[in-house]
Design an enzyme around this catalytic site. Structure first.
Site, PDB file in Angstrom:
ATOM      1  N   HIS A  12      32.196  43.760  38.484  1.00 46.20           N
ATOM      2  CA  HIS A  12      33.131  43.872  37.364  1.00 46.20           C
ATOM      3  C   HIS A  12      32.607  43.062  36.187  1.00 46.20           C
ATOM      4  CE1 HIS A  12      36.655  42.832  34.926  1.00 46.20           C
ATOM      5  NE2 HIS A  12      37.242  43.914  35.408  1.00 46.20           N
ATOM      6  N   GLY A  13      32.281  41.790  36.434  1.00 44.26           N
ATOM      7  CA  GLY A  13      31.693  40.938  35.406  1.00 44.26           C
ATOM      8  C   GLY A  13      32.656  40.046  34.679  1.00 44.26           C
ATOM      9  N   ASP A  14      33.958  40.328  34.762  1.00 46.63           N
ATOM     10  CA  ASP A  14      34.956  39.485  34.080  1.00 46.63           C
ATOM     11  C   ASP A  14      36.256  39.514  34.882  1.00 46.63           C
ATOM     12  OD1 ASP A  14      35.999  37.796  32.128  1.00 46.63           O
ATOM     13  OD2 ASP A  14      36.626  39.436  30.826  1.00 46.63           O
ATOM     14  N   LEU A  15      36.129  39.261  36.170  1.00 46.06           N
ATOM     15  CA  LEU A  15      37.258  39.412  37.080  1.00 46.06           C
ATOM     16  C   LEU A  15      38.078  38.118  37.116  1.00 46.06           C
ATOM     17  CD1 LEU A  15      38.144  41.803  38.820  1.00 46.06           C
ATOM     18  CD2 LEU A  15      36.971  40.747  40.751  1.00 46.06           C
ATOM     19  N   ASN A  44      34.683  33.620  37.987  1.00 45.16           N
ATOM     20  CA  ASN A  44      35.538  33.466  36.818  1.00 45.16           C
ATOM     21  C   ASN A  44      36.997  33.250  37.201  1.00 45.16           C
ATOM     22  OD1 ASN A  44      36.024  33.230  34.081  1.00 45.16           O
ATOM     23  ND2 ASN A  44      36.189  35.429  33.732  1.00 45.16           N
TER      24      ASN A  44
END
Length: 286
Positions: free
Chosen positions: A176-179, A210
């Protein structure tokens, strides 16, 4: 279609999309640096969210959402270039409020379960006829590598740790990268699903870091990081040391972004989380 709802006359492009897809605006639009979000209903009455991307990163995330096809993430109803029509979260749950109400552990487990669902779609996403153009973590950490020596010991240590992790990668998965808590929403019968992916690929441990830095105003509460770190380890089965190292690297990268964006308070706060993370299982940085 005669009733388009409360359209802002300063946004003619919005009006064009509403007309093209026969949508009714039924809430206030929100504009961010990266996109414009408009709550709408479809012609059939389905609640949806019209998202118009302003930057390439959002378009890449939209490509990943299309490929995921509702598995672990919001379902895409329509897509045309920079415009995306998504199923809208209509459930009553709110992970940020859950944390504030004392259910921090449960909220963390929910985010971890969503991460697991997303990572489990890797083979299918990569085998799609037109797979999304995912960014590897080497590129994602570029600014940390470029600026670490100008910043603090945490940044230099984080860059060194990231370099080691990237040189010894695990099996790559779709990330996802920004969970975090605000990017996992309650979709009612469809459960908890992610929104706003960045579209990355790499080590699975990276994707849960994150959430340990969120919600921002509670992340540094005494004892919270250690407890939620333990919850993440239990929920995911990740190796503690490797997860800790990814958390330190992530904090160094995030702090670098804030520093470069001239947000020193947030840069210091995230760096402090990284410093705490370095000692979670007896590790340290020099």
């Amino acid at each position: 279609m005669s009733d388009l709802g409360p359209v802002d006359p300063g946004h003619g492009a919005d009006l064009a999309w509403l007309r093209r897809w026969r949508l009714h605006q039924d809430g206030d639009a929100v504009t961010t640096a990266s996109s414009r979000l408009i709550p709408v209903s479809t012609e059939e009455g389905t609640p949806a969210m019209l998202k118009i991307a302003h930057v390439e990163e959002e378009a890449r995330g939209a490509d990943l959402l299309v490929a995921l096809d509702g598995h672990g993430a919001a379902r895409v109803l329509r897509r045309d270039g920079r415009a995306l029509l998504l199923e809208r979260a209509m459930g009553d749950g709110d992970l940020v409020e859950m944390v504030r109400a004392g259910s921090d552990d449960e909220a963390t487990r929910i985010v971890c379960s969503v991460a697991r669902r997303l990572h489990g779609q890797t083979e299918r996403v990569l085998a799609a006829p037109t797979p999304p153009d995912l960014v590897d973590l080497e590129r994602w950490f570029r600014l940390l590598f470029e600026h670490a020596d100008e910043l603090e010991p945490l940044h230099r240590a984080g860059a060194s740790i990231a370099r080691r992790l990237l040189d010894e990668p695990g099996e790559p998965v779709v990330l996802h990268g920004d969970l975090h808590h605000a990017n996992v929403l309650d979709f009612g019968d469809h459960g908890w699903l992610a929104i706003d992916p960045k579209g990355l690929i790499g080590d699975a441990e990276f994707d849960v870091c994150n959430l340990l830095c969120n919600p921002h105003d509670l992340a540094l509460a005494p004892g919270r990081l250690a407890r939620q770190f333990a919850v993440v380890v239990e929920a995911t089965g990740f190796d503690e040391r490797r997860l800790r190292d990814w958390l330190v690297a992530w904090c160094a990268l995030s702090s670098t972004w804030f520093a470069l964006d001239d947000d020193p308070d947030r840069a210091v706060a995230v760096a402090r989380i990284g410093e705490l993370a370095a000692g979670l299982d007896g590790g340290a940085f020099a």
